[in-house]
Design a protein around this motif. Structure first.
Motif, PDB file in Angstrom:
ATOM      1  N   PHE A  33      -1.042   5.452   1.038  1.00 19.03           N
ATOM      2  CA  PHE A  33      -1.284   6.488  -0.300  1.00 19.03           C
ATOM      3  C   PHE A  33      -0.980   7.891   0.219  1.00 19.03           C
ATOM      4  N   PRO A  38      -6.000   6.574  -2.364  1.00 22.09           N
ATOM      5  CA  PRO A  38      -5.873   5.457  -3.269  1.00 22.09           C
ATOM      6  C   PRO A  38      -6.229   5.814  -4.813  1.00 22.09           C
ATOM      7  N   THR A  63      -2.504  -4.084  -1.426  1.00 17.69           N
ATOM      8  CA  THR A  63      -2.586  -4.607  -2.774  1.00 17.69           C
ATOM      9  C   THR A  63      -4.033  -4.697  -3.264  1.00 17.69           C
ATOM     10  N   TYR A  74      -2.301  -3.420  -8.616  1.00 18.52           N
ATOM     11  CA  TYR A  74      -1.097  -2.657  -8.170  1.00 18.52           C
ATOM     12  C   TYR A  74      -0.898  -3.135  -6.528  1.00 18.52           C
ATOM     13  N   ALA A  76       0.853  -0.917  -3.270  1.00 17.32           N
ATOM     14  CA  ALA A  76       1.267   0.676  -2.847  1.00 17.32           C
ATOM     15  C   ALA A  76       2.041   0.723  -1.512  1.00 17.32           C
ATOM     16  N   ASN A 144       5.904  -4.647  -5.296  1.00 10.63           N
ATOM     17  CA  ASN A 144       6.529  -3.867  -4.431  1.00 10.63           C
ATOM     18  C   ASN A 144       7.945  -4.784  -4.089  1.00 10.63           C
ATOM     19  N   ILE A 197       3.384   3.458  -6.096  1.00 11.66           N
ATOM     20  CA  ILE A 197       2.278   2.438  -6.673  1.00 11.66           C
ATOM     21  C   ILE A 197       2.976   1.923  -7.976  1.00 11.66           C
ATOM     22  N   LEU A 268      -4.041   7.888  -9.970  1.00 12.56           N
ATOM     23  CA  LEU A 268      -3.292   7.203  -9.180  1.00 12.56           C
ATOM     24  C   LEU A 268      -3.030   7.925  -7.926  1.00 12.56           C
TER      25      LEU A 268
END
Length: 276
Positions: A33, A38, A63, A74, A76, A144, A197, A268
């Motif tokens: 992040f 996050p 995740t 989500y 990342a 991802n 993300i 985000l």
């Protein structure tokens, strides 16, 4: 007594640091992040699981998983595209079953045959391969994507069902793929490190006899440092039944997600990422 308490706290901290399903990203895998911050709690589902996605004893991305909907909220990761083979093997997350199971993602076969997990027990905790069989107009859509990674292990790590949603087939192979493969290359020019993300908004439809939610929207946001004084950000969103991707500012996406999720103002990235 105090010494015993301190030992228990230390043991729990060590467990957090090495576990797959963790209590928070801030303490376990914050490196995925921007500025190690996050997204805020506005995206959290009723039954969340925070997963530091681990393959062969290395973390590759993070995740937030929705245990109830059996899809990721989500994933990342750090954008590091490169050439390479596309893996074919799908993995699952053992620690969604319970903390005594392996800390790294495994094949279904391994859990069933080496750890004596029943398919029913596995399916109670997450989506399984059978859920994605015989789909019509949908396929397994990575949040991802494997193409955003530059070695085989990191690509392999994206092939976990905790990183997958039922995605519109035309969108996945069309406009969304164009964003992943072409727009991202253009947008990241000059970036030193790009933090991404990618998420899915739960919808009203399901696959696998109601077991796995089909998202209503897919979205992606990125933030990167271009030089020491300049940070840039961008975002996209797509309805999961149309082959069309809409380019937005980070602020526009956060406002849209705030409305779609209905759990408060969504944030985000760290506040230094430009919203305009």
């Amino acid at each position: 007594m105090l010494g015993l308490l301190l030992l228990q706290v230390l043991a729990s901290c060590l467990w957090l640091g090495h576990s797959e399903v963790v209590n928070s990203f801030e303490t376990s895998c914050p490196q995925f992040f921007f500025r190690e911050i996050p997204p805020n709690e506005a995206l959290e589902p009723q039954k969340p699981a925070w997963i530091c996605q681990r393959y062969k004893n290395q973390y590759y991305f993070a995740t937030l998983y929705d245990r109830k909907m059996r899809i990721p909220v989500y994933s990342a990761y750090i954008y590091q595209p490169g050439p390479g083979k596309r893996p074919k093997t799908w993995l699952v997350e053992p620690q969604l079953i319970g903390p005594t199971y392996p800390k790294t993602m495994e094949k279904e076969w391994t859990l069933l045959n080496q750890y004596n997990v029943t398919l029913e027990k596995l399916s109670q905790s997450q989506a399984i391969l059978h859920d994605y069989k015989n789909l019509t107009g949908l396929n397994r859509g990575h949040l991802n994507p494997n193409g955003h990674h530059d070695d085989y292990s990191s690509r392999m790590a994206t092939f976990t069902l905790t990183n997958i949603v039922p995605q519109d087939e035309k969108l996945n192979g069309g406009a969304w793929n164009n964003y992943e493969q072409q727009t991202m290359i253009r947008m990241t020019q000059g970036c030193q490190t790009t933090y991404v993300i990618v998420g899915a908004v739960p919808g009203n439809n399901y696959i696998a006899k109601g077991r796995v939610n089909k998202p209503s929207h897919l979205w992606s946001a990125a933030c990167c440092m271009v030089d020491n004084n300049y940070i840039k950000a961008w975002a996209v969103i797509a309805e999961n039944d149309r082959n069309q991707v809409q380019l937005l500012t980070l602020g526009e996406l956060e406002d849209t997600l705030t409305e779609l999720y209905g759990r408060g103002q969504v944030s985000l990235f760290d506040s230094d990422c430009p919203r305009e």
